[in-house]
Motif scaffolding. Structure first.
Motif, PDB file in Angstrom:
ATOM      1  N   ASN A  55       7.484 -10.203  -3.227  1.00  9.44           N
ATOM      2  CA  ASN A  55       6.505  -9.190  -3.613  1.00  9.44           C
ATOM      3  C   ASN A  55       6.342  -9.254  -5.124  1.00  9.44           C
ATOM      4  OD1 ASN A  55       4.732  -7.032  -3.697  1.00  9.44           O
ATOM      5  ND2 ASN A  55       6.350  -5.481  -3.538  1.00  9.44           N
ATOM      6  N   ASN A  56       5.595 -10.242  -5.576  1.00  7.56           N
ATOM      7  CA  ASN A  56       5.411 -10.482  -7.007  1.00  7.56           C
ATOM      8  C   ASN A  56       4.764  -9.273  -7.671  1.00  7.56           C
ATOM      9  OD1 ASN A  56       3.195 -11.586  -9.141  1.00  7.56           O
ATOM     10  ND2 ASN A  56       5.116 -12.722  -9.312  1.00  7.56           N
ATOM     11  N   ILE A  57       5.329  -8.839  -8.793  1.00  8.45           N
ATOM     12  CA  ILE A  57       4.854  -7.616  -9.426  1.00  8.45           C
ATOM     13  C   ILE A  57       3.411  -7.732  -9.904  1.00  8.45           C
ATOM     14  CG2 ILE A  57       5.784  -8.227 -11.712  1.00  8.45           C
ATOM     15  CD1 ILE A  57       6.448  -5.221 -12.056  1.00  8.45           C
ATOM     16  N   HIS A  58       3.036  -8.914 -10.396  1.00  4.36           N
ATOM     17  CA  HIS A  58       1.666  -9.080 -10.899  1.00  4.36           C
ATOM     18  C   HIS A  58       0.672  -9.129  -9.736  1.00  4.36           C
ATOM     19  CE1 HIS A  58       3.713  -9.720 -14.648  1.00  4.36           C
ATOM     20  NE2 HIS A  58       4.322 -10.813 -14.184  1.00  4.36           N
ATOM     21  N   GLY A  59       1.052  -9.808  -8.646  1.00  2.39           N
ATOM     22  CA  GLY A  59       0.191  -9.815  -7.465  1.00  2.39           C
ATOM     23  C   GLY A  59       0.068  -8.426  -6.862  1.00  2.39           C
ATOM     24  N   PHE A  60       1.154  -7.662  -6.894  1.00  3.68           N
ATOM     25  CA  PHE A  60       1.123  -6.287  -6.402  1.00  3.68           C
ATOM     26  C   PHE A  60       0.143  -5.445  -7.211  1.00  3.68           C
ATOM     27  CE2 PHE A  60       3.076  -2.054  -7.366  1.00  3.68           C
ATOM     28  CZ  PHE A  60       2.644  -1.410  -6.216  1.00  3.68           C
ATOM     29  N   PHE A  61       0.226  -5.511  -8.515  1.00  4.67           N
ATOM     30  CA  PHE A  61      -0.700  -4.747  -9.357  1.00  4.67           C
ATOM     31  C   PHE A  61      -2.145  -5.139  -9.073  1.00  4.67           C
ATOM     32  CE2 PHE A  61       2.661  -2.775 -11.476  1.00  4.67           C
ATOM     33  CZ  PHE A  61       2.223  -1.968 -12.523  1.00  4.67           C
ATOM     34  N   GLU A  62      -2.392  -6.436  -8.944  1.00  4.64           N
ATOM     35  CA  GLU A  62      -3.767  -6.897  -8.710  1.00  4.64           C
ATOM     36  C   GLU A  62      -4.273  -6.412  -7.351  1.00  4.64           C
ATOM     37  OE1 GLU A  62      -6.335 -11.080  -8.472  1.00  4.64           O
ATOM     38  OE2 GLU A  62      -4.171 -11.124  -8.878  1.00  4.64           O
TER      39      GLU A  62
ATOM     40  N   ARG B 270       0.825  -1.208   0.000  1.00  2.00           N
ATOM     41  CA  ARG B 270       0.000   0.000   0.000  1.00  2.00           C
ATOM     42  C   ARG B 270       0.861   1.261   0.000  1.00  2.00           C
ATOM     43  NH1 ARG B 270      -1.504  -1.831   5.410  1.00  2.00           N
ATOM     44  NH2 ARG B 270      -0.716  -0.399   7.018  1.00  2.00           N
ATOM     45  N   THR B 271       2.103   1.165   0.512  1.00  2.00           N
ATOM     46  CA  THR B 271       3.009   2.307   0.433  1.00  2.00           C
ATOM     47  C   THR B 271       3.409   2.562  -1.015  1.00  2.00           C
ATOM     48  OG1 THR B 271       3.868   1.826   2.648  1.00  2.00           O
ATOM     49  CG2 THR B 271       5.189   3.280   1.249  1.00  2.00           C
ATOM     50  N   LEU B 272       3.850   1.517  -1.702  1.00  2.00           N
ATOM     51  CA  LEU B 272       4.194   1.654  -3.119  1.00  2.00           C
ATOM     52  C   LEU B 272       2.987   2.108  -3.937  1.00  2.00           C
ATOM     53  CD1 LEU B 272       6.337  -1.587  -3.549  1.00  2.00           C
ATOM     54  CD2 LEU B 272       7.192   0.761  -3.704  1.00  2.00           C
ATOM     55  N   GLY B 273       1.840   1.483  -3.663  1.00  2.49           N
ATOM     56  CA  GLY B 273       0.630   1.848  -4.388  1.00  2.49           C
ATOM     57  C   GLY B 273       0.232   3.284  -4.149  1.00  2.49           C
TER      58      GLY B 273
END
Length: 509
Positions: A209-216, A185-188
């Motif tokens: 911290n998988n990039i695709h899971g992060f985006f989703e 949530r900090t990055l987001g």
């Protein structure tokens, strides 16, 4: 020796200490108080205004900041060597002192020159960010961002810069739970921040911290101003750097299509920090910022008070004016979390302030908190947020963060702060991006010594040249100017890209 008309400051008629306005040698008569200094008293430090018996409460601003550890005659230098840290009784009065702010009509509110995004959000700056989901992508992110120097950006005058936002975590940690949620949530929050015109998000490809899971999880979707880049998929550092430069180059013309226009001060969201505090911080810079916050709140704006461990001892002044009893209780729950988290540790909430704070005249966290909370002015408490959560309430709110400034400010910016106001008594070289920091000095000697880093001299209050309210009005006007694009000293010094510090909590393995 020539002294000011009154070399000490009395903060309340009930106080049994006064504060040295200047350095006072031993034997200095204080006619206004009817005493003489018994030891040298450094500038910003306290001295006993009357006899204080062992065990008696020491009062500053008519608030307990500790207890006398011995009998103290009038004129005694008062500091951590003779002020014992101890618990105090507090009446939390959850919501009982709540008084709604009288907001100015919309047509009477101040304005600044902001950047209005397509969705109505308002920015104070216009950056492109290069982010990493884990530390393994940090070098590539820096190489990409560092490519875009002044010569590459000359054709895009509306773009403030290309910034790498790198950090040290994202791998070797729990894949689920609060630590990962907090990082995401900090990055987001930074990627979705109004001051971020576009973002490139980089991954090595095998992070926890998988990039695709992060985006989703963050509800992010790729588009012209938001791209992913996976180093392992494109063939390594060199290729990823070249492709990343190309992706940012494609974003620049789009990010440049903005212009500033008059917008209401209600769109200002100020994150408040204090670092390197001294004995004057709670007398000048912090209350002056609090006066500016009261003005901002009347104009419909928002101010975020944070650093939970640094309001300990005065949290009841906030719970009492919370919008609801439940909101006040939520703040107390965060205080209790920190007390448990720090149980048995040599930390600030247990009384031990930093060496710099101590040298500046602060005996313990109770005294530091007394000054720190003054940044919030007198506005009611309208919201309490956990770290990096989006701030949606208007007015004075609180965000739970550590006292460590880079981590605290990172959470505030992730929550939506578009400016950071940073008070300091010892001096600070802090800066932040994409929301810039402007710094308020608590005393004139430090302001002159560090004039390249300080934006405003609140020491004029200590010097008797301005009142707190006059200084608050000046700070409010500077808020509007910096929100309109006027550079702060931290921006002039190129600070900010290394101060992105998501809070590291939980297991690292």
């Amino acid at each position: 020796m020539t002294l000011m008309p009154n070399p000490v400051i009395r903060l309340d008629a009930q106080d049994n200490v006064v504060v040295a306005r200047i350095e006072l040698p031993e034997g200095t008569p204080i006619a206004h108080e009817g005493l003489t200094t018994l030891q040298p008293v450094p500038l910003g430090h306290k001295l006993a205004a009357r006899f204080i018996a062992k065990g008696e409460a020491v009062l500053k601003y008519n608030t307990v900041i500790g207890y006398a550890s011995e009998d103290l005659p009038p004129g005694t230098w008062m500091h951590s060597h003779n002020i014992a840290f101890g618990d105090t009784e507090r009446d939390y009065r959850f919501g009982l002192d709540y008084v709604p702010t009288a907001l100015l009509p919309a047509e009477q509110r101040a304005t600044f020159q902001g950047i209005v995004r397509a969705d109505g959000r308002v920015a104070t700056r216009n950056y492109l960010g290069v982010f990493v989901v884990g530390n393994c992508g940090a070098t590539v992110a820096r190489k990409i961002a560092n490519h875009f120097q002044a010569s590459q950006l000359a054709a895009f005058p509306a773009v403030d810069g290309v910034v790498p936002f790198v950090h040290e975590i994202g791998c070797g940690m729990e894949m689920t739970g609060e630590p990962m949620d907090l990082l995401r949530r900090t990055l987001g929050g930074y990627i979705k921040h109004p001051n971020t015109a576009g973002a490139l998000v980089i991954a090595l490809g095998c992070e926890r911290n998988n990039i695709h899971g992060f985006f989703e999880q963050q509800g992010l979707e790729e588009g012209p101003l938001l791209k992913k880049l996976v180093i392992q998929d494109v063939g390594g550092v060199k290729t990823a750097t070249e492709q990343g430069i190309g992706l940012i180059e494609a974003m620049l013309p789009l990010a440049n299509q903005v212009k500033r226009e008059p917008v209401s001060a209600e769109h200002l969201v100020i994150g408040m920090q204090c670092g390197g505090s001294d004995g004057f911080s709670g007398l000048s810079a912090n209350p002056a910022l609090g006066a500016a916050v009261d003005i901002l709140v009347r104009h419909g704006g928002t101010a975020i008070l944070s650093e939970t461990s640094e309001i300990f001892g005065v949290e009841h002044t906030l719970t009492a004016r919370a919008v609801t009893p439940q909101m006040g209780q939520k703040l107390l729950e965060r205080i209790n979390w920190w007390l448990e988290y720090n149980r048995g540790r040599d930390t600030q909430i247990n009384g031990r302030v930093s060496p710099g704070n101590n040298a500046g005249g602060l005996a313990n966290v109770l005294e530091k908190s007394l000054g720190g909370a003054k940044k919030g002015g007198n506005a009611p408490l309208m919201g309490v947020y956990e770290y990096a959560h989006p701030v949606t309430a208007r007015g004075l709110v609180f965000m739970d963060t550590p006292g460590y400034d880079p981590v605290s400010a990172t959470g505030q910016i992730a929550g939506g702060a578009n400016l950071i106001a940073f008070t300091t008594g010892r001096g600070s070289c802090f800066g932040s991006l994409p929301a810039p920091t402007f710094k308020l000095a608590s005393n004139s000697p430090m302001y002159r010594r560090m004039s390249d880093d300080m934006d405003i001299n609140c020491g004029q209050i200590i010097d008797g040249e301005k009142t707190v309210q006059q200084m608050g009005q000046e700070i409010f006007q500077r808020l509007l100017a910096h929100a309109s694009g006027e550079k702060t000293k931290s921006e002039d010094n190129g600070l900010g890209e290394d101060e992105f510090c998501p809070w590291q909590i939980g297991v690292l393995a």
